[in-house]
Design a protein around this motif. Structure first.
Motif, PDB file in Angstrom:
ATOM      1  N   ASN A  41       0.854  -1.190   0.000  1.00 44.49           N
ATOM      2  CA  ASN A  41       0.000   0.000   0.000  1.00 44.49           C
ATOM      3  C   ASN A  41       0.890   1.240   0.000  1.00 44.49           C
ATOM      4  OD1 ASN A  41      -2.729  -1.102   0.219  1.00 44.49           O
ATOM      5  ND2 ASN A  41      -2.111  -1.797   2.250  1.00 44.49           N
TER       6      ASN A  41
ATOM      7  N   ASN B 197      -5.439   8.774   1.752  1.00 43.87           N
ATOM      8  CA  ASN B 197      -4.360   8.333   2.638  1.00 43.87           C
ATOM      9  C   ASN B 197      -4.750   7.248   3.632  1.00 43.87           C
ATOM     10  OD1 ASN B 197      -2.093  10.314   1.957  1.00 43.87           O
ATOM     11  ND2 ASN B 197      -3.828  11.680   2.304  1.00 43.87           N
ATOM     12  N   PHE B 198      -6.023   6.893   3.678  1.00 48.60           N
ATOM     13  CA  PHE B 198      -6.462   5.867   4.626  1.00 48.60           C
ATOM     14  C   PHE B 198      -7.400   4.857   3.970  1.00 48.60           C
ATOM     15  CE2 PHE B 198      -9.495   4.542   8.062  1.00 48.60           C
ATOM     16  CZ  PHE B 198      -8.623   3.690   8.716  1.00 48.60           C
TER      17      PHE B 198
ATOM     18  N   ALA C  62      -6.111   2.441   1.154  1.00 51.34           N
ATOM     19  CA  ALA C  62      -5.338   1.299   1.668  1.00 51.34           C
ATOM     20  C   ALA C  62      -6.236   0.290   2.368  1.00 51.34           C
ATOM     21  CB  ALA C  62      -4.253   1.800   2.618  1.00 51.34           C
ATOM     22  N   VAL C  63      -7.228   0.764   3.114  1.00 47.90           N
ATOM     23  CA  VAL C  63      -8.149  -0.149   3.798  1.00 47.90           C
ATOM     24  C   VAL C  63      -8.896  -1.001   2.776  1.00 47.90           C
ATOM     25  CG1 VAL C  63     -10.253  -0.259   5.193  1.00 47.90           C
ATOM     26  CG2 VAL C  63      -8.410   1.292   5.838  1.00 47.90           C
TER      27      VAL C  63
ATOM     28  N   THR D 128       2.819  -1.462   4.206  1.00 44.47           N
ATOM     29  CA  THR D 128       2.141  -0.190   3.955  1.00 44.47           C
ATOM     30  C   THR D 128       3.113   0.963   4.162  1.00 44.47           C
ATOM     31  OG1 THR D 128      -0.011  -1.056   4.608  1.00 44.47           O
ATOM     32  CG2 THR D 128       0.271   1.327   4.685  1.00 44.47           C
TER      33      THR D 128
ATOM     34  N   SER E 114       3.442   4.428   5.187  1.00 42.22           N
ATOM     35  CA  SER E 114       2.710   5.448   5.925  1.00 42.22           C
ATOM     36  C   SER E 114       3.547   6.725   5.937  1.00 42.22           C
ATOM     37  CB  SER E 114       2.390   4.958   7.336  1.00 42.22           C
ATOM     38  OG  SER E 114       1.582   5.876   8.047  1.00 42.22           O
TER      39      SER E 114
ATOM     40  N   ARG F  76      -2.649   9.460   8.368  1.00 39.12           N
ATOM     41  CA  ARG F  76      -1.525   8.533   8.445  1.00 39.12           C
ATOM     42  C   ARG F  76      -1.453   7.852   9.807  1.00 39.12           C
ATOM     43  NH1 ARG F  76      -0.587   6.740   3.546  1.00 39.12           N
ATOM     44  NH2 ARG F  76       0.616   8.141   2.204  1.00 39.12           N
TER      45      ARG F  76
ATOM     46  N   LEU G 193      -3.873   5.113   9.597  1.00 37.76           N
ATOM     47  CA  LEU G 193      -3.368   4.035   8.750  1.00 37.76           C
ATOM     48  C   LEU G 193      -2.381   3.149   9.507  1.00 37.76           C
ATOM     49  CD1 LEU G 193      -3.211   2.709   5.972  1.00 37.76           C
ATOM     50  CD2 LEU G 193      -1.431   4.371   5.366  1.00 37.76           C
ATOM     51  N   THR G 194      -1.458   3.768  10.230  1.00 36.94           N
ATOM     52  CA  THR G 194      -0.484   2.992  11.012  1.00 36.94           C
ATOM     53  C   THR G 194      -1.187   2.167  12.082  1.00 36.94           C
ATOM     54  OG1 THR G 194       1.204   4.690  10.611  1.00 36.94           O
ATOM     55  CG2 THR G 194       1.592   3.169  12.432  1.00 36.94           C
TER      56      THR G 194
ATOM     57  N   CYS H 240      -2.980  -0.882  10.520  1.00 39.69           N
ATOM     58  CA  CYS H 240      -2.060  -1.972  10.170  1.00 39.69           C
ATOM     59  C   CYS H 240      -1.606  -2.730  11.417  1.00 39.69           C
ATOM     60  CB  CYS H 240      -0.865  -1.423   9.400  1.00 39.69           C
ATOM     61  SG  CYS H 240      -1.282  -0.824   7.745  1.00 39.69           S
TER      62      CYS H 240
ATOM     63  N   THR I 274       4.476  -1.583   8.618  1.00 43.06           N
ATOM     64  CA  THR I 274       4.440  -0.262   7.994  1.00 43.06           C
ATOM     65  C   THR I 274       5.848   0.326   7.933  1.00 43.06           C
ATOM     66  OG1 THR I 274       3.934   0.768  10.139  1.00 43.06           O
ATOM     67  CG2 THR I 274       2.082   0.286   8.701  1.00 43.06           C
TER      68      THR I 274
END
Length: 407
Positions: free
Chosen positions: A134, A161-162, A165-166, A186, A188, A206, A209-210, A213, A229
């Motif tokens: 990602n 940004n989220f 990726a999801v 990923t 990030s 971000r 996102l982290t 993951c 990540t």
């Protein structure tokens, strides 16, 4: 709508095949001739020694910058790569023309259907999926502050940004579980852990996102899928350097040459330079290889290590020198802290005050220890005095056994 061009010689199914909904055996999955779980990697290897040969990898945001470097790294390692990009780029087309195992899928991952289409085409072309990278993302510096960021801005940032990726991870996970040894890496950002007001929405996305993951790694780790990540600081990419990029946007808002902005970012690093895309790609490649089989749920920061964190927001330091204003107004940067320089006499007073406070704290601690020691000694002495004397009294009557106490 998506289009695919492949340099591979393998047959491919028509585009638009829906992503399989349920693990562990998604429809249309063709088992590989060998999966990661059967590989016995050499210690210390990084994927360039045949560990990734023949593996299928999907990379998002693959048209330029970090994504393009990741594509090149996996191709060099012998992998089949599905490159998802919103638009075709000359760099990707050149690699297709060379006959590499590269399939370029042109689509918009910000749409709800884009991620499903990307994964479906990669699976249809190669019969499965081993690695998902990602990388897609975008940033817009908010030079006018938090109040200028609208709901539409927040939606755009979190989608790019989220949620992209999801959704891609959700589409890929059944295939990764089916291999018994899938990998998700990923890209990030360091802003996920060190947020900055100049990129307030990007930092929040971000961070989400982290966190996503990390949580996912705990769910799927026991089922053979590793999730990690990589969080870069400023990277030498078009995001920074192109017209309309971070340096140009910040420079225009502050009336400073974009090169001054870039130099300010470099000055914050101990290494004195931007991170190179190939360096991020090398770390991604390592995490995707079997040699990193016991690494999951980790976040790797690659930012050259900041010298000193001193990010001045433009509204705080509008009257200061350009170099000071720009010391860290960057899209993937460090933690914000407002710093002020005091005159020499004021710094001396502050130092004396700090010394006095420190000595006072030491004195209070020492006095407390002394008081406690005296209290314990007094209690011990009191107990000694309450002991019953041993031996006969003047009348000859025994007083009791040794060690006996009154009461």
């Amino acid at each position: 709508m998506s289009s695919r061009t492949s340099g591979a010689s393998k047959p491919c199914a028509p585009p638009g095949i829906p992503a399989p909904p349920e693990p562990p055996a998604p429809p249309g999955f063709l088992p590989h001739s060998g999966d990661f779980s059967r590989t016995s990697p050499a210690t210390g290897s990084s994927g360039g020694d045949g560990q990734l040969t023949g593996r299928t990898v999907v990379v998002t945001g693959a048209g330029r910058g970090i994504g393009l470097a990741v594509v090149e790294a996996f191709l060099a390692a012998g992998a089949h790569v599905g490159a998802g990009s919103r638009e075709r780029t000359e760099a990707l087309d050149r690699r297709v023309k060379r006959g590499t195992e590269l399939a370029v899928v042109e689509l918009d991952l910000a749409t709800p259907d884009g991620p499903n289409a990307l994964i479906a085409e990669a699976v249809a072309l190669h019969g499965g999926l081993d690695v998902l990278v990602n990388n897609v993302g975008a940033v817009r510096p908010r030079v006018d502050g938090f109040l200028s960021v609208t709901d539409e801005d927040w939606d755009w940032t979190f989608t790019a940004n989220f949620m992209a990726a999801v959704r891609t991870t959700r589409a890929a996970l059944p295939h990764l579980l089916a291999t018994g040894a899938g990998r998700v890496v990923t890209v990030s950002s360091v802003n996920g852990r060190l947020p900055d007001p100049l990129v307030i929405d990007y930092s929040a996305a971000r961070a989400a996102l982290t966190s996503f993951c990390k949580a996912l790694s705990k769910e799927v780790g026991s089922r053979g899928v590793r999730v990690n990540t990589v969080s870069p600081g400023p990277v030498e990419t078009a995001r920074w350097q192109r017209a309309g990029g971070v340096a140009a946007t910040v420079g225009q808002s502050r009336g400073v040459d974009p090169r001054e902005v870039a130099r300010g970012a470099v000055d914050q690093s101990v290494t004195g330079r931007f991170t190179r895309p190939s360096e991020v790609a090398g770390l991604v490649l390592y995490l995707a290889a079997p040699s990193a089989a016991n690494i999951t749920g980790a976040d790797f920061v690659i930012d050259g290590t900041p010298r000193r964190i001193a990010l001045i927001h433009p509204h705080v330091a509008a009257g200061t020198a350009p170099a000071a204003r720009l010391s860290a107004l960057f899209g993937e940067n460090l933690e914000r802290s407002v710093s002020f320089r005091l005159p020499g006499s004021s710094r001396l007073v502050a130092a004396v005050f700090a010394l006095a406070v420190g000595l006072g704290a030491i004195t209070v601690t020492a006095c407390g220890q002394l008081a406690w020691s005296r209290l314990l000694f007094g209690e011990w002495l009191s107990r000694r005095r309450r002991r019953v004397p041993v031996g006969p009294d003047p009348a000859g009557t025994p007083r009791g056994d040794p060690g006996q106490r009154r009461g």
